[in-house]
Design an enzyme around this catalytic site. Structure first.
Site, PDB file in Angstrom:
ATOM      1  N   LYS A 111       0.821  -1.220   0.000  1.00  0.00           N
ATOM      2  CA  LYS A 111       0.000   0.000   0.000  1.00  0.00           C
ATOM      3  C   LYS A 111       0.848   1.259   0.000  1.00  0.00           C
ATOM      4  O   LYS A 111       0.446   2.261  -0.587  1.00  0.00           O
ATOM      5  CB  LYS A 111      -0.973  -0.016   1.175  1.00  0.00           C
ATOM      6  N   LYS A 194      -4.843 -11.532  -8.627  1.00  0.00           N
ATOM      7  CA  LYS A 194      -6.182 -11.832  -8.127  1.00  0.00           C
ATOM      8  C   LYS A 194      -7.212 -10.835  -8.648  1.00  0.00           C
ATOM      9  O   LYS A 194      -6.877  -9.726  -9.051  1.00  0.00           O
ATOM     10  CB  LYS A 194      -6.180 -11.835  -6.602  1.00  0.00           C
ATOM     11  N   LYS A 197     -10.823  -5.051  -6.366  1.00  0.00           N
ATOM     12  CA  LYS A 197     -11.611  -3.846  -6.644  1.00  0.00           C
ATOM     13  C   LYS A 197     -10.781  -2.788  -7.347  1.00  0.00           C
ATOM     14  O   LYS A 197     -11.311  -1.938  -8.033  1.00  0.00           O
ATOM     15  CB  LYS A 197     -12.126  -3.248  -5.331  1.00  0.00           C
TER      16      LYS A 197
HETATM   17  P1  ADP Z   1     -10.384  -6.104  -2.655  1.00  0.00           P
HETATM   18  O1  ADP Z   1      -9.127  -6.919  -2.576  1.00  0.00           O
HETATM   19  O2  ADP Z   1     -11.119  -6.295  -3.913  1.00  0.00           O
HETATM   20  O3  ADP Z   1     -10.188  -4.667  -2.258  1.00  0.00           O
HETATM   21  P2  ADP Z   1     -11.180  -6.598   0.023  1.00  0.00           P
HETATM   22  O4  ADP Z   1      -9.757  -6.375   0.376  1.00  0.00           O
HETATM   23  O5  ADP Z   1     -12.179  -5.655   0.569  1.00  0.00           O
HETATM   24  O6  ADP Z   1     -11.330  -6.688  -1.543  1.00  0.00           O
HETATM   25  O7  ADP Z   1     -11.566  -8.086   0.412  1.00  0.00           O
HETATM   26  C1  ADP Z   1     -12.654  -8.475   1.200  1.00  0.00           C
HETATM   27  C2  ADP Z   1     -12.666  -9.964   1.373  1.00  0.00           C
HETATM   28  O8  ADP Z   1     -12.726 -10.613   0.114  1.00  0.00           O
HETATM   29  C3  ADP Z   1     -11.414 -10.531   2.072  1.00  0.00           C
HETATM   30  O9  ADP Z   1     -11.770 -11.637   2.856  1.00  0.00           O
HETATM   31  C4  ADP Z   1     -10.553 -10.939   0.930  1.00  0.00           C
HETATM   32  O10 ADP Z   1      -9.639 -11.945   1.280  1.00  0.00           O
HETATM   33  C5  ADP Z   1     -11.595 -11.460  -0.047  1.00  0.00           C
HETATM   34  N1  ADP Z   1     -11.117 -11.362  -1.424  1.00  0.00           N
HETATM   35  C6  ADP Z   1     -10.907 -10.230  -2.147  1.00  0.00           C
HETATM   36  N2  ADP Z   1     -10.466 -10.520  -3.382  1.00  0.00           N
HETATM   37  C7  ADP Z   1     -10.405 -11.884  -3.448  1.00  0.00           C
HETATM   38  C8  ADP Z   1     -10.046 -12.811  -4.465  1.00  0.00           C
HETATM   39  N3  ADP Z   1      -9.678 -12.399  -5.665  1.00  0.00           N
HETATM   40  N4  ADP Z   1     -10.099 -14.137  -4.176  1.00  0.00           N
HETATM   41  C9  ADP Z   1     -10.494 -14.560  -2.953  1.00  0.00           C
HETATM   42  N5  ADP Z   1     -10.855 -13.741  -1.956  1.00  0.00           N
HETATM   43  C10 ADP Z   1     -10.809 -12.421  -2.188  1.00  0.00           C
END
Ligand code: ADP
Ligand code: TRP
Length: 333
Positions: A111, A194, A197
């Site tokens: 970050k 992965k 968002k």
């Molecule tokens: P992002 O990574 O899209 O910003 P968040 O960090 O808010 O999403 O993630 C919220 C939840 O969703 C967490 O438990 C995170 O591990 C899971 N998560 C986010 N992206 C993935 C992914 N591509 N595969 C599996 N789990 C995910």
């Protein structure tokens, strides 16, 4: 009874990675355990500072939670900032967190590279606030995707350190959980890394995406020039398409395309068309519920209020215990 807790940052709308890594497990666990699921709006503030957008995202995630099947009568569903006991515990846990370990956290390093204009202390202590979220309910299981494993390890370290320092077994050790037995990483459509968002346009499929948009995104997903010889190893971008298929398609369908890959007759157009059809079938009922709920302010408000009330009872009990152990109870008899 074992307790379960998890949260998602209100930094945008939910995508398939959030669903399969996290929310699907929430829905299942609420029938078996004492569950707490929240919207991490304080964590969102470490990187997202627009007040109006933050409010909108909190509501979006709440709607999406319910549309995916979270039930407010089974789980406490709340907004992080509605439970001030969490931030009080966060202050106390900060006394147990070492600067060195926080600086070494992978998500912090990532970050600060991405947000060089705003390397705030909240980013550094992100894992402490996350540990406070978990420990405030003395949770055992934390359903999250694979990317959160290190944060869970840190939460365990803080719990163990607290127990050791104060000679107690007050906090259980929390573990990352996926009901399949393996933490999940849903790949993105751009061929590497992965689904996320903030990984760029077209990488993620959102629960709110229209049928047309889903089809378009899948059509544009990265592929290669096709297998060059029989039974060859799939390159990353093709493996990713098959991984997405495993989430929404039947075993027969996957087997069929696997065979066509192995005998070199695969047509990526057909593969993508099938994936789009199955994806739409999976997402459209969720999207319909989202649309219904979006305008139902009264129901949403009630759910968040009821959730915060429930969460605060459990949170206060933990915080009182922590303060007693740390020597913060009233010194007046
Ligand atoms: P992002 O990574 O899209 O910003 P968040 O960090 O808010 O999403 O993630 C919220 C939840 O969703 C967490 O438990 C995170 O591990 C899971 N998560 C986010 N992206 C993935 C992914 N591509 N595969 C599996 N789990 C995910
Ligand atoms: N850090 C998590 C993410 O980025 C969100 C989160 C905040 C969380 N507090 C939590 C997840 C507590 C599980 C438990 O996805």
């Amino acid at each position: 009874m074992e307790k379960v807790l998890s949260g998602i940052r209100s930094t945008g709308q939910l995508h398939l990675g959030n669903y399969f890594g996290a929310v699907r497990n929430f829905v299942q666990l609420q029938h078996e355990k004492e569950c707490y699921f929240f919207i991490a709006n304080l964590h969102a503030l470490t990187t997202h500072t627009d007040p109006q957008l933050l409010q909108k995202s909190v509501k979006d995630v709440l709607v999406e939670y319910i549309a995916c099947g979270l039930n407010p009568d089974l789980s406490a569903i709340y907004i992080q900032s509605d439970v001030p006991e969490i931030t009080e515990l966060y202050t106390l846990l900060n006394m147990l967190a070492y600067k060195g370990e926080l600086e070494k956290t992978a998500s912090f390093k990532e970050k600060i590279k991405k947000h060089q204009e705003n390397i705030n202390a909240g980013l550094l202590t992100y894992p402490v606030l996350m540990a406070a979220d978990i420990l405030i309910h003395r949770a055992h299981k934390v359903p999250v995707g694979k990317d959160q494993e290190q944060h869970l390890e840190m939460a365990r370290n803080f719990a163990v350190r607290f127990n050791h320092r104060y000679g107690t077994d007050f906090f259980p050790e929390p573990y990352a959980y996926n009901f399949t037995g393996k933490l999940v990483k849903v790949p993105g459509l751009d061929g590497n890394g992965k689904m996320g968002k903030s990984e760029g346009e077209g990488n993620a499929i959102y629960l709110r995406d229209s049928d047309q948009l889903i089809t378009k995104k899948i059509r544009k997903a990265k592929t290669d020039s096709g297998p060059q010889h029989e039974n060859s190893k799939k390159p990353e971008e093709i493996k990713n398409i098959f991984s997405l298929m495993e989430l929404v398609s039947t075993p027969d369908t996957i087997q069929y395309f696997d065979e066509t890959w192995n005998n070199c007759s695969i047509r990526y157009g057909d593969l993508k068309k099938q994936l789009a059809t199955d994806m739409i079938q999976f997402i459209s009922p969720i999207r319909e519920k989202i649309v219904d709920l979006d305008s139902d302010e009264n129901t949403l408000k009630k759910i968040a209020q009821q959730g915060a009330e429930k969460a605060r009872i459990s949170a206060k009990a933990t915080l009182d215990g922590v303060k007693d152990l740390m020597g913060l109870k009233s010194i007046w008899k």
